[in-house]
Scaffold this motif. Structure first.
Motif, PDB file in Angstrom:
ATOM      1  N   ASP A 181      95.342  70.998 139.724  1.00  0.00           N
ATOM      2  CA  ASP A 181      94.767  71.532 138.039  1.00  0.00           C
ATOM      3  C   ASP A 181      93.709  71.134 137.018  1.00  0.00           C
ATOM      4  O   ASP A 181      93.784  72.289 136.577  1.00  0.00           O
ATOM      5  CB  ASP A 181      96.211  70.455 137.375  1.00  0.00           C
ATOM      6  N   GLU A 182      93.038  70.714 137.211  1.00  0.00           N
ATOM      7  CA  GLU A 182      92.181  69.806 136.599  1.00  0.00           C
ATOM      8  C   GLU A 182      90.902  71.255 136.821  1.00  0.00           C
ATOM      9  O   GLU A 182      90.637  71.389 135.319  1.00  0.00           O
ATOM     10  CB  GLU A 182      91.120  68.813 137.370  1.00  0.00           C
TER      11      GLU A 182
ATOM     12  N   ASN B 156      90.669  78.028 133.144  1.00  0.00           N
ATOM     13  CA  ASN B 156      91.221  78.700 132.113  1.00  0.00           C
ATOM     14  C   ASN B 156      91.356  78.075 130.772  1.00  0.00           C
ATOM     15  O   ASN B 156      91.220  79.213 129.541  1.00  0.00           O
ATOM     16  CB  ASN B 156      93.330  78.402 132.279  1.00  0.00           C
ATOM     17  N   SER B 157      90.604  77.778 130.277  1.00  0.00           N
ATOM     18  CA  SER B 157      89.749  77.719 129.413  1.00  0.00           C
ATOM     19  C   SER B 157      88.972  77.884 128.794  1.00  0.00           C
ATOM     20  O   SER B 157      88.588  79.146 127.621  1.00  0.00           O
ATOM     21  CB  SER B 157      89.782  75.161 128.878  1.00  0.00           C
TER      22      SER B 157
ATOM     23  N   GLN C  73      92.645  74.624 134.909  1.00  0.00           N
ATOM     24  CA  GLN C  73      92.809  74.038 133.271  1.00  0.00           C
ATOM     25  C   GLN C  73      91.289  74.307 132.995  1.00  0.00           C
ATOM     26  O   GLN C  73      90.516  74.936 132.244  1.00  0.00           O
ATOM     27  CB  GLN C  73      93.288  72.969 132.547  1.00  0.00           C
TER      28      GLN C  73
ATOM     29  N   GLN D 196      92.466  79.166 127.125  1.00  0.00           N
ATOM     30  CA  GLN D 196      93.988  78.624 127.155  1.00  0.00           C
ATOM     31  C   GLN D 196      94.182  76.986 128.138  1.00  0.00           C
ATOM     32  O   GLN D 196      93.078  77.303 129.162  1.00  0.00           O
ATOM     33  CB  GLN D 196      95.145  79.438 128.045  1.00  0.00           C
ATOM     34  N   ASN D 197      93.433  76.221 127.259  1.00  0.00           N
ATOM     35  CA  ASN D 197      93.121  74.954 127.350  1.00  0.00           C
ATOM     36  C   ASN D 197      94.290  74.538 128.210  1.00  0.00           C
ATOM     37  O   ASN D 197      95.444  72.876 127.512  1.00  0.00           O
ATOM     38  CB  ASN D 197      92.625  74.563 126.385  1.00  0.00           C
ATOM     39  N   LYS D 198      94.985  75.298 129.230  1.00  0.00           N
ATOM     40  CA  LYS D 198      96.052  74.703 130.689  1.00  0.00           C
ATOM     41  C   LYS D 198      95.542  74.708 131.412  1.00  0.00           C
ATOM     42  O   LYS D 198      95.629  75.819 132.146  1.00  0.00           O
ATOM     43  CB  LYS D 198      97.230  74.663 129.724  1.00  0.00           C
TER      44      LYS D 198
ATOM     45  N   THR E 290      99.713  73.523 140.869  1.00  0.00           N
ATOM     46  CA  THR E 290     101.009  74.152 140.814  1.00  0.00           C
ATOM     47  C   THR E 290     101.388  74.949 141.680  1.00  0.00           C
ATOM     48  O   THR E 290     102.862  75.315 141.222  1.00  0.00           O
ATOM     49  CB  THR E 290     100.548  74.741 139.294  1.00  0.00           C
TER      50      THR E 290
ATOM     51  N   THR F  74      97.354  76.679 134.962  1.00  0.00           N
ATOM     52  CA  THR F  74      97.601  77.526 135.347  1.00  0.00           C
ATOM     53  C   THR F  74      97.587  78.221 137.158  1.00  0.00           C
ATOM     54  O   THR F  74      97.203  77.689 137.885  1.00  0.00           O
ATOM     55  CB  THR F  74      97.023  79.020 134.870  1.00  0.00           C
TER      56      THR F  74
END
Length: 182
Positions: free
Chosen positions: A71-72, A78-79, A75, A84-86, A123, A88
């Motif tokens: 996830d790190e 994605n950012s 993120q 999008q700073n989360k 995820t 996916t």
């Protein structure tokens, strides 16, 4: 037709994986190295490309990259690329979207590079548990979704999303998996 898949299993090399609790971490360790061998990924992508072949750019060989990560890193990607700073579940970076003319000789000797797929195993674990199906199925589902994006599929509205999800189900059936959504 030949399909070359470069697989990067980065899940256990990052610091974020240490934060995953032991039960999730053991599920990931069972599923990633042993459960889905690089050869299995190659077979899956080959079968998917074979079934999609009439609808893809013609080439003797195709190449793509699959990165299994956490996830790190997702993120951060994605950012950077989608603002999008989360985290996916899956990102696809299609090379076919870039119009870069190639000499005919190069195209004959080089596989057509489709692009890169990144999947967050963190995820995927959560989604597999929520959906009540094996992690292997979730990873295949996400990989199929990423491949469709590499080939130009998109889902800006409900109709196109439904069509894409139906195609993903078909791709999973081709490799003997079934997505059982609750």
């Amino acid at each position: 037709m030949q399909v070359e898949v470069s697989i990067q299993d980065c899940f256990f090399s990052s610091s974020a994986s240490a934060a995953v609790d032991n039960s999730l971490n053991s599920a990931a360790s069972e599923a990633i190295p042993e459960g889905i061998a690089p050869e299995t990924w190659e077979i899956w992508f080959y079968r998917w490309m074979e079934s999609l072949h009439p609808d893809i750019p013609p080439a003797d060989a195709y190449e793509l990259s699959l990165r299994l990560t956490d996830d790190e890193e997702m993120q951060a990607l994605n950012s950077q690329y989608r603002q999008q700073n989360k985290p996916t579940d899956v990102l696809a970076f299609a090379s076919l979207e870039v119009d870069c003319p190639q000499p005919v000789e190069l195209m004959e000797d080089t596989p057509l590079y489709l692009g890169d797929i990144a999947i967050s195993v963190d995820t995927a674990i959560r989604q597999a548990q929520q959906q009540g199906h094996p992690l292997k199925t979730e990873l295949a589902w996400l990989a199929a979704h990423g491949l469709l994006h590499l080939l130009g599929w998109d889902h800006p509205d409900e109709d196109s999303l439904s069509e894409m999800l139906n195609q993903q189900e078909t791709l999973l059936q081709i490799i003997g998996l079934d997505i059982q959504q609750n």
